[in-house]
Design a protein around this motif. Structure first.
Motif, mmCIF file in Angstrom:
data_model
loop_
_atom_site.group_PDB
_atom_site.id
_atom_site.type_symbol
_atom_site.label_atom_id
_atom_site.label_comp_id
_atom_site.label_asym_id
_atom_site.label_seq_id
_atom_site.Cartn_x
_atom_site.Cartn_y
_atom_site.Cartn_z
ATOM 1 N N GLU A 25 9.535 -7.667 13.104
ATOM 2 C CA GLU A 25 8.986 -8.028 11.735
ATOM 3 C C GLU A 25 7.462 -7.433 11.872
ATOM 4 O OE1 GLU A 25 10.055 -11.771 10.804
ATOM 5 O OE2 GLU A 25 12.008 -11.311 10.145
ATOM 6 N N GLN A 26 6.710 -7.819 12.747
ATOM 7 C CA GLN A 26 5.531 -7.891 12.893
ATOM 8 C C GLN A 26 4.944 -6.307 13.142
ATOM 9 O OE1 GLN A 26 3.412 -10.383 11.685
ATOM 10 N NE2 GLN A 26 5.341 -11.088 11.624
ATOM 11 N N LYS A 31 3.395 -0.943 10.416
ATOM 12 C CA LYS A 31 3.580 0.390 10.215
ATOM 13 C C LYS A 31 3.950 0.849 8.671
ATOM 14 C CE LYS A 31 5.796 0.645 14.595
ATOM 15 N NZ LYS A 31 7.137 0.745 15.282
ATOM 16 N N VAL A 32 4.865 -0.118 7.969
ATOM 17 C CA VAL A 32 5.433 0.302 6.746
ATOM 18 C C VAL A 32 5.274 -0.702 5.811
ATOM 19 C CG1 VAL A 32 7.755 -0.249 7.311
ATOM 20 C CG2 VAL A 32 7.219 1.415 5.621
ATOM 21 N N LEU A 33 5.414 -2.124 5.902
ATOM 22 C CA LEU A 33 5.650 -3.045 5.081
ATOM 23 C C LEU A 33 4.150 -3.557 4.781
ATOM 24 C CD1 LEU A 33 8.274 -5.176 6.678
ATOM 25 C CD2 LEU A 33 8.449 -3.558 4.882
ATOM 26 N N CYS A 34 3.483 -2.451 4.081
ATOM 27 C CA CYS A 34 2.123 -2.926 3.856
ATOM 28 C C CYS A 34 1.599 -1.982 2.466
ATOM 29 C CB CYS A 34 0.975 -2.397 5.061
ATOM 30 S SG CYS A 34 1.664 -0.643 5.342
ATOM 31 N N LEU A 35 0.515 -1.824 2.113
ATOM 32 C CA LEU A 35 -0.070 -1.462 0.865
ATOM 33 C C LEU A 35 0.337 0.183 0.778
ATOM 34 C CD1 LEU A 35 -3.492 -2.979 -0.051
ATOM 35 C CD2 LEU A 35 -1.303 -3.380 -0.847
ATOM 36 N N THR A 36 0.317 0.803 1.919
ATOM 37 C CA THR A 36 0.698 2.338 1.809
ATOM 38 C C THR A 36 2.138 2.460 1.685
ATOM 39 O OG1 THR A 36 1.237 2.167 4.284
ATOM 40 C CG2 THR A 36 -1.139 3.187 3.474
ATOM 41 N N GLY A 37 3.155 1.417 2.231
ATOM 42 C CA GLY A 37 4.632 1.254 1.845
ATOM 43 C C GLY A 37 4.767 1.163 0.277
ATOM 44 N N GLN A 179 0.941 11.138 -13.756
ATOM 45 C CA GLN A 179 0.066 9.740 -13.863
ATOM 46 C C GLN A 179 -0.272 9.478 -12.476
ATOM 47 O OE1 GLN A 179 2.743 6.760 -15.410
ATOM 48 N NE2 GLN A 179 1.522 5.247 -14.312
ATOM 49 N N GLY A 180 -1.700 9.166 -12.608
ATOM 50 C CA GLY A 180 -2.107 8.574 -11.026
ATOM 51 C C GLY A 180 -2.005 7.052 -11.286
ATOM 52 N N PHE A 181 -1.829 6.694 -9.861
ATOM 53 C CA PHE A 181 -1.800 5.105 -9.769
ATOM 54 C C PHE A 181 -2.501 4.575 -8.476
ATOM 55 C CE2 PHE A 181 1.573 7.047 -7.402
ATOM 56 C CZ PHE A 181 1.871 6.468 -6.417
ATOM 57 N N LEU A 182 -2.476 3.303 -8.431
ATOM 58 C CA LEU A 182 -2.939 2.679 -7.293
ATOM 59 C C LEU A 182 -1.894 1.564 -6.837
ATOM 60 C CD1 LEU A 182 -6.509 1.772 -8.055
ATOM 61 C CD2 LEU A 182 -5.942 3.791 -6.879
ATOM 62 N N SER A 183 -1.736 1.422 -5.548
ATOM 63 C CA SER A 183 -0.815 0.448 -5.044
ATOM 64 C C SER A 183 -1.065 -1.071 -5.461
ATOM 65 C CB SER A 183 -0.753 0.573 -3.556
ATOM 66 O OG SER A 183 -1.981 0.151 -2.928
ATOM 67 N N PHE A 190 5.765 -6.482 -4.630
ATOM 68 C CA PHE A 190 5.241 -6.410 -3.080
ATOM 69 C C PHE A 190 6.702 -7.200 -2.551
ATOM 70 C CE2 PHE A 190 3.480 -7.706 1.095
ATOM 71 C CZ PHE A 190 3.327 -6.181 1.347
ATOM 72 N N ALA A 191 6.958 -8.372 -2.883
ATOM 73 C CA ALA A 191 8.076 -9.262 -2.498
ATOM 74 C C ALA A 191 9.403 -8.582 -2.422
ATOM 75 C CB ALA A 191 8.312 -10.554 -3.002
ATOM 76 N N ASP A 192 9.567 -7.881 -3.320
ATOM 77 C CA ASP A 192 10.814 -7.163 -3.539
ATOM 78 C C ASP A 192 10.859 -5.795 -2.626
ATOM 79 O OD1 ASP A 192 11.878 -8.717 -5.624
ATOM 80 O OD2 ASP A 192 10.972 -7.573 -7.160
ATOM 81 N N TYR A 193 9.914 -5.133 -2.424
ATOM 82 C CA TYR A 193 9.695 -3.871 -1.572
ATOM 83 C C TYR A 193 9.770 -4.594 -0.209
ATOM 84 C CZ TYR A 193 7.150 -0.776 1.514
ATOM 85 O OH TYR A 193 7.036 -0.057 2.672
ATOM 86 N N VAL A 194 9.142 -5.596 0.234
ATOM 87 C CA VAL A 194 9.181 -5.925 1.654
ATOM 88 C C VAL A 194 10.761 -6.287 2.028
ATOM 89 C CG1 VAL A 194 8.788 -7.674 3.353
ATOM 90 C CG2 VAL A 194 6.953 -6.869 1.887
ATOM 91 N N SER A 195 11.349 -6.989 1.161
ATOM 92 C CA SER A 195 12.679 -7.495 1.345
ATOM 93 C C SER A 195 13.751 -6.124 1.341
ATOM 94 C CB SER A 195 13.131 -8.304 0.127
ATOM 95 O OG SER A 195 14.670 -8.576 0.313
#
Length: 242
Positions: A25-26, A31-37, A179-183, A190-195
């Protein structure tokens, strides 16, 4: 890019930190469970607004954002083509990440014709990490009511001569959405993304890519490498292992 250090003392604080599940998990969080993801997740689902069976083009597809976008799109049921800057990256996109096709943009003299070849019926969605001539070529190949999610313009950050805009006649008559956007706009997801992504990673349906440099002295070259496209996946600098 991110920097981190490993501490053996932390593992002694909680036995759970030594279990294979926790360690995995860590590692995935780096790698991926962060703002870029989250940028990949939020931009794809909220800006591209995909429908199953639609076509997606991803630029800088082997980068920390692009590779996640492509994998999510494949799992959603889209036809996905990515571009990258080397044969190694192109092979990775097709053979490991499951992209339907990929190409090395450096070997293509006419990007508009290249995209027409890979998308004979047009592009429904374009996830842009590059800007410049690739954005221009993608816009020319978009379908009516196509959606373009602009996450970054890496080709333009250090070279003003590469700044180009889309053909606005296409934007008007094809009724395109750009459309431009920011994470950070999607922190509520974010919680849904991580799950969601954690499940895919555990089940082997997604892969987390990292590119690690060692030592604090490597930070300048690692940073410059981002603008040269040297990295594959998330660029990480490991400062120390104590």
């Amino acid at each position: 890019m991110m920097a981190y250090y490993k501490s053996g003392e932390e593992d002694k604080l909680n036995k759970r930190k030594t279990t294979p599940t926790f360690v995995a998990e860590q590692e995935h969080r780096k790698k991926v469970l962060c703002l870029t993801g989250l940028a990949a997740y939020g931009g794809f689902f909220n800006v591209c607004k995909p429908k199953k069976g639609e076509t997606l083009f991803v630029s800088a597809a082997s980068g920390s954002v692009g590779n996640v976008v492509g994998q999510l799109a494949k799992l959603f049921g889209c036809y996905v083509v990515g571009c990258a800057g080397s044969k190694e990256k192109v092979d990775l996109l097709k053979d490991k990440l499951g992209f339907d096709a990929a190409f090395n943009y450096k070997e293509e003299p006419d990007l508009k014709l290249t995209l027409r070849r890979y998308f004979p019926d047009g592009i429904d969605m374009y996830f842009d990490n590059v800007g410049g001539e690739i954005l221009e070529a993608a816009t020319d190949n978009m379908n009516f009511f196509g959606r373009i999610a602009v996450c970054g313009v890496i080709s333009e950050y250090t070279d003003a001569e590469k700044r180009r805009g889309p053909n606005m006649i296409n934007v008007v008559y094809k009724r395109l959405t750009i459309q431009g956007f920011l994470s950070i706009e999607y922190m509520d997801q974010f919680a849904d993304y991580v799950s969601t992504v954690s499940d895919h990673l555990r089940n082997g349906k997604m892969h987390a890519l990292e590119d690690i440099s060692q030592g604090i002295e490597s930070i300048p070259s690692a940073f410059v490498g981002l603008f040269k496209g040297s990295n594959i996946g998330k660029k990480i600098v490991q400062i120390a292992d104590i």
